[in-house]
Structure formats: C-alpha cells, structure tokens
Design an enzyme around this catalytic site. Structure first.
Site, PDB file in Angstrom:
ATOM      1  N   LYS A   1      23.621  24.995  31.099  1.00 23.78           N
ATOM      2  CA  LYS A   1      24.436  26.087  30.552  1.00 23.78           C
ATOM      3  C   LYS A   1      24.677  25.755  29.088  1.00 23.78           C
ATOM      4  O   LYS A   1      24.667  24.588  28.701  1.00 23.78           O
ATOM      5  CB  LYS A   1      25.775  26.176  31.300  1.00 23.78           C
ATOM      6  CG  LYS A   1      26.436  27.518  31.200  1.00 23.78           C
ATOM      7  CD  LYS A   1      25.902  28.509  32.230  1.00 23.78           C
ATOM      8  CE  LYS A   1      26.404  29.912  31.936  1.00 23.78           C
ATOM      9  NZ  LYS A   1      26.045  30.859  33.006  1.00 23.78           N
TER      10      LYS A   1
ATOM     11  N   ASP B   1      24.742  35.401  29.239  1.00 26.36           N
ATOM     12  CA  ASP B   1      26.004  35.242  29.982  1.00 26.36           C
ATOM     13  C   ASP B   1      27.017  36.058  29.175  1.00 26.36           C
ATOM     14  O   ASP B   1      26.620  36.961  28.416  1.00 26.36           O
ATOM     15  CB  ASP B   1      26.396  33.753  30.074  1.00 26.36           C
ATOM     16  CG  ASP B   1      27.547  33.500  31.054  1.00 26.36           C
ATOM     17  OD1 ASP B   1      27.308  33.490  32.267  1.00 26.36           O
ATOM     18  OD2 ASP B   1      28.705  33.341  30.608  1.00 26.36           O
TER      19      ASP B   1
END
Ligand code: NDP
Length: 458
Positions: free
Chosen positions: A136, A176
């Site tokens: 991430k 995201d």
C-alpha cells in the site's frame, strides 16, 4: 481446569505478549496495531492448534513489512509556490506474488494507516486465490480543490521517485481514496516516460490503454455479490431490503449501482461533510447525478439535496442513525463506532458489509457479532477490487482485453469462492450467524503462511 480452558488461557497469554511486542516495535501506530489485533485475536488460537506456524515465526514475520520506502515529493502550484509532501510505499509481503495494493492521497495519510492497509491487503489478496502479494502507498497530498495541472505535477513528482521501486513483476499499485482514473493516468504516463516501457505497472487504468472492464465497478459490485451470498446462506435475500451506504466515491457509487440493480432500496450516501437521506430511494437517475457530481465536477454530496427536494442533507453526521436492513460502510477506516453499532441494532439492521477497509471499530465489531448482526469484514467483502486488478494484470500479460461479461462472471465467482472459504473456517456463532471475521482471517492467513513455510526463511 479442562483442556479447552487451559488452551484458551495459553492463547490469551500469547496474544497479550504478541500484541505488547508489536506495540513496542510500532509505537503510536494506532491503526496498524488495531488491524494486527483484529487478525491476531482469531489467528493466535489457530496457531496454537498448528504449532508449525509458531516455530517458524510466521505471524511475527507477517507483521514486519518486507520493505518501506519513504520519500520527499516536491511540487509547484499554479501560482508558482513551492510545496512538499511525503510519499510512501509499504511493500508488505510478496510470498504469493508481486506487491499489490492501492495508493491513497489524503491529508490523513501516515505510516500507521498505510501499514494497516498493507497488512489487511495481505489476507485479502490471499482470499482472492490469485497470485498477489501485498502493499500500500500514497501521500499526505490532498487532491481536493487542486487544478488538473497541479494534480498532474504532483503525480509526476511522486512517480519520479516511486518508479524506481515498482514494476509489472515486482510491485503493481492501483487507486484508493483520492486516486482515481485521472491520477492513475498521470502516474502511468510519467512512469512510461521514465522507464521507456509500456507495461502493466498499474491497475485501474483507463480502458483506452490497458485497463480492464469492470475494474472501476469491482469493489462495489463485489461487495454486493458477497452480501447476496451471505444473505442467501442465511435464508434471506437482497430484493426489497433497505440499505444505507457511507461515502460517495468509487466504492459507494458502485455498491449503490449493484444494489439498485438487485432491487434493494438505497437510502443514503455521504462525504466528509455529512450525508444525504432520500426516503424514496436513490434510483439510477439520481445515482448518475451523484457520479457526475463527484467524478467530473468534483462537487459535494449536499448538492444532491439541492437538486432533489425529497433528499435531505444532514451536515456533520454519518448515516448510521437511519433505520435500515443492511449497512455498507464504504468511506474510510473507523467510521462506524460502538454507538453507531447500537443504533443499527436498535433499528433491527440484519448485516454490516465493509466496503471500506476497517470502517468498523473493534468494539463495534464485537458488539454486532455478540448481538447476532451479520458482520462481513472488508478483507472478504471488498476483495472484488483487487481480484479484478489481478484479472487486469493477467490481461496485460496476455496483451488481451476480456469482455465485460467475462470479467464480471470471474468477479462473481471469486466472491462466491471467498464466501465458501469464510464459511469453511468460520463456524456459526451462538446466534446462528456465520463468523465471517474468523473465517476470513484464518482462510487468508493459511494460504500466505503455507507459502512462507515452503519458501524458507524470507
Ligand atoms: P474515493 O476517494 O473514491 O471516495 C472516498 C469517499 O469517502 C468520499 O466520499 C470521501 O468524501 C469519503 N471519505 C474519505 N475520507 C473520509 C473521512 N475521513 N470522513 C468521512 N468521509 C470520508 O475512495 P474509494 O471509494 O476508492 O475508497 C473508499 C474506501 O474503500 C477506502 O477505505 C478504501 O481503502 C476502500 N477500498 C477501495 C477500493 C477500490 O477499489 N477503490 C478497494 C478496496 C477497498 P470526501 O470526498 O468528502 O473526502
């Protein structure tokens, strides 16, 4: 003391000492520790029954990212002022495949949040059964109220550094919060220029240059497919149910779209300023207004209530106070707390399906489960997004583009399979509801653990 009780005491001791060790090593990382706690509460007792995982320190290794890259991102605004933000990539676990997980651009981004997201991603990606490791990244940059040119300059500066650390076989980011098709376009374009190769280094790309059908829809659609499976498994169905959704971004929009298609009634959407409640239900036409508002005009959700007289805007609040059958928290972490859970139960909510990552606090999760409300954790219910990213990677490797129906069919079958895995490892609670939290955590853990065992001390 019975054998079962002494096993419980041993597990509690192990859990306590493991979490103390994690807290000591990661001081102040509240979200990361929360995510580790949620998984460990379930997995440590399981490890006690399967000691080979303990001997090889599998969980101890899983909580330590393989690599973290932190870098400076300097950029210039339209007036010529200089700015600097911080960029990150957490490369968490590559036992199952290249690091895979989105980039988040939001002022709240810090290392704790990205480590929690990367940790969650490990088990989610494993549940998809596709060859995907976990990662991430992102930045504390806020794309809101920035011009396209400012966003482009930021993305190019961000990619100037990140390009050294990613690649189609090593690390494949996606979007995201705050990173949609526009941002991915700017980052991919700059990567291609720097590396002088056109390769599938991002997923969530535009359909015009290597993206996959259904990827934009996948997280929301997947979450609804999952909830459909859950409801059928509990002798219930989606049609006619009243649903509340938080957020109005990618996940929320496509959750609403699929719910409407499957004949549920969507009552709410929200953003960081408040929520809208439409007692008549948000239909396809109203949803396309929201899509246009949020994706093209980059407006605020309150404008929905300005357009539709029956829609009410409730400023500064979240939608959990609206009576419903089903709740889909799809905005951000820790947005549904114990008080909200009590409100949902009071209003006879049947199930909570996490579209966002960790939107429900630990206390709220326990409360819902104890009171027989179905709880679907994000690592299972929102895995459709990364699963379809996996399908995008396959298409890029083949240099092919599969049909929309084909990708949708794959997505649906992956969600059905994740549901099966959860049921396999998550026995029904005393209230007769499958324990999806346990099921998802153990099923996700086992596959990564086995890969790590077979690959030696890495
Ligand atoms: P978007 O940026 O498209 O939308 C985010 C939405 O949540 C916006 O409505 C935003 O409102 C709202 N929001 C963000 N932060 C807050 C906050 N602190 N308080 C209240 N509202 C907030 O993001 P996505 O829809 O892509 O992601 C939403 C969630 O789903 C995240 O948790 C993400 O990690 C998760 N997720 C996303 C996947 C994907 O494929 N996109 C895959 C799996 C999980 P505002 O516009 O006012 O900021």
């Amino acid at each position: 003391m019975s054998a079962a009780n002494s096993q419980d005491t041993l597990s509690n001791k192990k859990l306590h000492s493991f979490l103390s060790w994690v807290e000591e090593k990661n001081p102040g990382e509240i979200e990361f520790i929360q995510a580790v706690r949620e998984l460990s509460e379930v997995v440590i007792p399981y490890i006690q029954e399967n000691p080979r995982y303990e001997k090889m320190k599998i969980l101890d290794r899983m909580v330590e990212p393989e690599r973290i890259i932190i870098f400076r991102v300097p950029w210039m605004d339209d007036k010529g002022n200089y700015h600097v933000n911080r960029g990150y990539r957490v490369q968490m676990n590559s036992a199952l495949g290249p690091y895979k997980g989105g980039l988040r651009f939001h002022p709240s981004v810090n290392l704790s949040i990205l480590k929690f997201l990367a940790f969650e991603q490990t088990f989610k990606n494993s549940l998809t059964t596709l060859p995907l490791g976990s990662g991430k990244g992102g930045s504390d940059f806020d794309p809101k109220a920035k011009s396209d040119a400012e966003v482009m300059r930021f993305c190019q500066s961000f990619m100037t550094e990140l390009s050294r650390h990613i690649g189609s076989s090593s690390d494949v980011p996606a979007g995201d919060i705050g990173v949609g098709t526009r941002e991915i376009g700017y980052m991919f374009g700059h990567y291609r220029r720097l590396i002088n190769r056109f390769e599938g280094v991002f997923t969530g790309k535009s359909l015009k240059w290597g993206g996959s059908y259904i990827r934009p829809e996948a997280t929301g659609y997947g979450c609804v497919y999952f909830s459909d499976e859950v409801l059928s498994h509990h002798q219930n169905g989606l049609a006619g149910k009243e649903a509340i959704i938080s957020g109005s971004g990618n996940v929320a929009q496509y959750t609403a779209e699929k719910l409407i298609e499957l004949k549920a009634k969507v009552l709410t959407l929200s953003d960081s300023q408040g929520y809208i409640y439409d007692p008549d239900g948000i239909d396809t036409e109203k949803l396309s207004f929201v899509k246009d508002l949020k994706n093209l005009r980059r407006g605020r959700i309150r404008e929905d209530a300005e357009k539709y007289p029956r829609s009410q805007f409730v400023a500064g609040r979240r939608p959990w106070e609206v009576p419903c059958d089903l709740a889909y928290p799809s905005a951000t972490q820790n947005e549904l707390n114990l008080e909200d859970a009590k409100e949902l139960l009071k209003n006879k909510c049947l199930g909570v399906f996490e579209g966002a990552n960790m939107p429900v606090t630990l206390e709220a999760t326990s409360y819902l489960q104890e009171h027989g409300v179905i709880f679907a954790p994000g690592k299972a219910s929102n895995a459709g997004g990364v699963a379809t990213s996996g399908l995008e990677m396959s298409q890029n490797s083949q240099r092919l583009s599969w049909k929309r129906e084909e990708v949708d069919k794959y997505l649906r079958s992956i969600m059905i399979n994740i549901h099966k895995e959860c049921v396999l490892y998550g026995p029904r609670t005393h209230k007769g509801v499958v324990n999806y939290l346990r099921g998802a955590n153990i099923a996700g853990f086992v596959k990564v653990a086995e890969a790590m065992l077979e690959q030696g001390l890495t």
